[in-house]
Design an enzyme around this catalytic site. Structure first.
Site, PDB file in Angstrom:
ATOM      1  N   SER A   1       0.786  -1.587   0.172  1.00  0.00           N
ATOM      2  CA  SER A   1       0.023  -0.224  -0.053  1.00  0.00           C
ATOM      3  C   SER A   1       0.706   1.285  -0.081  1.00  0.00           C
ATOM      4  CB  SER A   1      -1.151   0.320   0.679  1.00  0.00           C
ATOM      5  OG  SER A   1      -1.587   1.012   0.946  1.00  0.00           O
TER       6      SER A   1
ATOM      7  N   ASP B   1      -8.541  -5.103  -4.630  1.00  0.00           N
ATOM      8  CA  ASP B   1      -7.877  -4.096  -3.732  1.00  0.00           C
ATOM      9  C   ASP B   1      -8.839  -2.884  -3.639  1.00  0.00           C
ATOM     10  OD1 ASP B   1      -5.393  -4.239  -3.096  1.00  0.00           O
ATOM     11  OD2 ASP B   1      -4.126  -4.216  -4.544  1.00  0.00           O
TER      12      ASP B   1
ATOM     13  N   HIS C   1      -8.154  -5.288  -0.293  1.00  0.00           N
ATOM     14  CA  HIS C   1      -6.797  -4.252   0.115  1.00  0.00           C
ATOM     15  C   HIS C   1      -6.043  -4.921   1.511  1.00  0.00           C
ATOM     16  CE1 HIS C   1      -4.013  -1.490  -0.496  1.00  0.00           C
ATOM     17  NE2 HIS C   1      -4.327  -0.823   0.777  1.00  0.00           N
TER      18      HIS C   1
END
Length: 554
Positions: free
Chosen positions: A211, A336, A455
């Site tokens: 991320s 995601d 995610h």
């Protein structure tokens, strides 16, 4: 009884023979001693927690070298994370004294030398996060133990400043910004200078992150300040080209923060901010969680990297020549965008609440707003091209997740891979799609039954949680965790994810013509190799949409 006595004697002998430990380690700042733990008959590990890699940072200043210490530093406890908001953004946690790293060193019957090194950079939207990760009953998410043990590599995790204190910028030399990126860079440089004393190879360092940490890894490969400090890099669900990676107008946000803490917004702003209470500054730099398809959450991520003329001398897409010799893996999770679009359109998680088609249009309008009506029409016809005349609710909900995934993660990642491959001299390029379904999906659970990998779903597998806490997982989860650890650590050792420990499929290199990628999940075999990941959609966001005339807003 005699036999038992002999066995005990042998066991005691083995225990003393296999008692491999670094003991006290000499570093540039002084001596450190960690904790030595036993993993198996001939396996032990030294764990060091809380070694300072820089001094307590000055407010809005680059990190400086640590002055050192006398005696032996007992490195057995994690230090506080950097000052940040709590998850509800109502209070703060952590400390300004936070530039520490943790090291896991595996040993066989002898003390290790020359091991490859993997340095982890955590995510958290540049707002939150810590070198140890979230913990549940002392099981820390970013414990490097499983990776280090299974892959026979040294794992390092580091702390860096986040939120206002890490990324606030006035857009000029008063407060240039990128302090958190400089912290990461200082830790990488410390590892390069000191890791040999811990049994590591300073010339075989891989940085990896997820991320905002994946984007950070990408920034560290692009900056000219890291020449020769590491050899390889892995970006999971985040690259420098993501729409949230660079703040194009940092001054606007800095002025908003200044107003919240009663500072002027003129030439005295920076001086006033430097003297303001750090807790107040941190709370003033929060993210608005109110979002809708017209104002999606991703647009609220205002604290991020800036083009400062120093750490980032130019737009990221112009800096890929700096990555020419770096081996690079980048990839995304197949859903995601779910965590973001579920904020914007909460109905996608509810089987009982319909998601109107209008929400698809509203989300696309906000992502394509620079291009006005033509942008929306082109995007809408692409994303609904396989809908038929009456799309099901599942189709509509999944389309919203696809739009978010493409725009926020997948397309920027494919672009970064393409730019890496086209600038590479010796650097190799690899692309992946992680698709292990989320464990919360299904009837009677918080997520829909069609849920793929959300995610951050990849983190538990990369860090070997299905092995650490076996009761929380099924055998299939141990399979995918084993595959990822092998691919990642093979890559860290050799630059080729296929060389070393056994893997279920040969992962081809990503090339500028074939765009090959590997799909990773527990069912994978040699047929899980694909090419041109979502090429129509990548082409739309990178070629068709930018070529449309930009609309000037009123």
């Amino acid at each position: 009884m005699v036999k038992l006595g002999i066995l005990v004697a042998v066991a005691v002998l083995l225990e003393t023979v296999s008692g491999a430990s670094l003991g006290v380690v000499y570093t540039e700042g002084g001596m450190v001693k960690g904790e030595n733990i036993r993993l198996g008959l001939f396996r032990r590990m030294d764990v060091f927690k809380g070694i300072p890699f820089a001094d307590i940072p000055g407010r809005f200043e680059k990190p400086k070298r640590h002055p050192g210490w006398d005696g032996v530093l007992q490195a057995t406890e994690y230090r506080k994370r950097c000052l940040q908001v709590n998850l509800l953004m109502t209070d703060t946690r952590g400390s300004e004294d936070c530039l520490y790293l943790n090291i896991w060193v595996p040993h066989g019957s002898k003390v290790s030398t020359g091991l490859p090194v993997m340095v982890w950079i955590y995510g958290g939207g540049f707002l939150v996060g810590g070198s140890m990760g979230a913990n549940f009953l002392d099981n820390y998410l970013y414990s490097g133990q499983e990776i280090a043990d299974r892959g026979n590599v040294i794992v390092v995790t580091l702390g860096y400043r986040v939120g206002s204190l890490g990324f606030l910028s006035t857009g000029d030399s008063d407060l240039p910004g990128n302090y958190g990126l400089w912290d990461q860079q200082a830790a990488i440089a410390w590892v390069h200078r000191n890791i040999r004393s811990f049994g590591g190879d300073p010339d075989n360092v891989t940085i990896f992150g997820e991320s905002a940490g994946g984007a950070s890894v990408s920034f560290q490969t692009l900056t000219p300040h890291n020449k020769g400090l590491f050899k390889r890099a892995i970006s999971q669900s985040g690259v420098a080209l993501c729409p949230w990676g660079i703040n194009k107008n940092p001054r606007k946000f800095a002025e908003e923060v200044a107003i919240k803490v009663s500072c002027p917004t003129d030439e005295n702003m920076a001086a006033c901010l430097k003297m303001t209470d750090p807790v107040a500054l941190t709370l003033a730099g929060t993210l608005s969680l109110s979002s809708s398809p017209d104002h999606p959450l991703v647009e609220n991520l205002a604290l991020s990297a800036v083009i400062d003329g120093d750490f980032l001398p130019d737009e990221p897409y112009n800096l890929f020549h700096n990555t020419a010799g770096i081996d690079y893996i980048a990839g995304v999770n197949d859903m995601d965008g779910h965590i973001f679009t579920a904020f914007d359109v909460p109905s996608i998680n509810s089987p009982l609440v319909d998601t109107p088609i209008e929400d698809v249009k509203r989300l696309l309008t906000s992502y394509t707003k620079d291009k006005g009506k033509a942008g929306l029409e082109n995007a809408y016809s692409l994303y609904t091209s396989n809908w038929g005349s009456s799309p099901s609710q599942e189709t509509i909900k999944k389309t919203i997740v696809e739009i978010g995934t493409d725009y926020i993660f997948l397309v920027p990642t494919q672009t970064a891979l393409y730019l890496h491959a086209s600038n590479a001299t010796t650097g190799r390029t690899y692309s992946y799609l992680f698709s292990q379904p989320n464990r919360m999906g299904g009837i009677g659970r918080p997520y829909p039954s069609w849920m793929g990998a959300d995610h951050a779903d990849d983190l538990q597998y990369v860090f070997g949680k299905p092995f650490t806490t076996p009761l929380g997982y099924w055998p299939r989860h141990r399979h995918v965790s084993g595959y990822m650890i092998n691919y990642w650590t093979n890559f860290a050792k050799t630059g080729d994810p296929n060389k070393g420990e056994k893997v279920p499929a040969t992962w081809p290199k990503f090339t500028t013509t074939g765009h090959q990628f590997l799909e990773i999940n527990s069912k994978m075999d040699k047929n899980y190799v694909g090419q041109k990941m979502r090429l129509r959609y990548v082409h739309f966001w990178t070629s068709i949409l930018p070529s449309l005339p930009t609309v000037t807003s009123e």
